[in-house]
Design an enzyme around this catalytic site. Structure first.
Site, short mmCIF file in Angstrom:
data_model
loop_
_atom_site.label_atom_id
_atom_site.label_comp_id
_atom_site.label_asym_id
_atom_site.label_seq_id
_atom_site.Cartn_x
_atom_site.Cartn_y
_atom_site.Cartn_z
N GLY A 46 37.65 50.75 37.52
CA GLY A 46 37.01 49.72 36.70
C GLY A 46 37.99 48.59 36.42
CD GLN A 51 41.74 45.64 33.05
OE1 GLN A 51 40.61 45.87 33.42
NE2 GLN A 51 42.69 46.55 33.12
CB CYS A 94 44.28 51.11 31.06
SG CYS A 94 43.80 49.38 30.99
CG LEU A 95 43.86 49.39 37.15
CD1 LEU A 95 42.93 48.51 37.98
CD2 LEU A 95 44.78 50.19 38.05
CG HIS A 140 39.74 46.07 29.26
ND1 HIS A 140 41.05 45.90 28.91
CD2 HIS A 140 39.73 47.17 30.07
CE1 HIS A 140 41.80 46.85 29.46
NE2 HIS A 140 41.01 47.64 30.17
ZN ZN Z 1 41.54 49.32 31.26
#
Ligand code: ZN
Length: 174
Positions: A46, A51, A94-95, A140
């Site tokens: 995701g 991001q 999370c990235l 986010h």
């Molecule tokens: Zn994330």
């Protein structure tokens, strides 16, 4: 399509609230394509536009396994219209918080309304991993990270580890 850089903590962008998309036009479609490519390359399941530094309420998700056919989901302007009372916990990562994982409890199912890739209004009921993933990504859009659902102690520990990790990465860049 082009791959974008993924922002990581403590980047202040990650704490900002994203703005709704007015029309799902060419520019938004290009953003979704780029986000999908970035997410697949990471790899992740995701990604929210914030991001990659774009403050728009756009999410891409794909839960398909590596050897399976890709099943991307494009979610614009999501609204949660139902959340179950029963909770489920998953070990989340999370990235934007690389290599850190922690168990987070969230409603086990939810229903959302959103606009799809073509700007068409849709509703979707999600359970299990998909429900968790959708809620993580919607967080986010509101400047919330999964570590905000943890105790202060756990959160601080993860942030400390991420900071240390960043320093180590810097050290080898000459
Ligand atoms: Zn994330």
């Amino acid at each position: 399509m082009s791959k974008k850089k993924i922002l990581t903590v403590p980047d202040v962008m990650l704490r900002k609230v994203s703005a709704p998309v007015i029309t799902v036009d060419k520019e938004i479609k290009k953003l979704m394509d780029d986000m999908l490519e970035t997410m697949y390359a990471a790899p992740g399941i995701g990604l929210a536009a914030v991001q990659v530094g774009i403050l728009k309420r756009v999410i891409v998700i794909d839960l398909s396994k590596e050897d399976e056919k890709k099943t991307p989901l494009f979610i614009v302007n999501p609204e949660i219209i139902f959340k179950s009372n029963d909770l489920v916990s998953y070990e989340e990562g999370c990235l934007s918080i690389p290599n850190q994982f922690a168990e987070v409890k969230r409603p086990s199912s939810c229903k959302i309304s959103f606009l799809d890739y073509n700007g068409k209004k849709k509703e979707m009921h999600a359970e299990g991993l998909l429900a968790t993933c959708i809620q993580h990504e919607i967080d986010h859009l509101n400047g919330i990270l999964f570590i905000d659902h943890l105790s202060k102690l756990k959160k601080d520990l993860i942030l400390k580890k991420t900071k240390k990790q960043k320093k180590e990465i810097d050290r080898v860049v000459v």
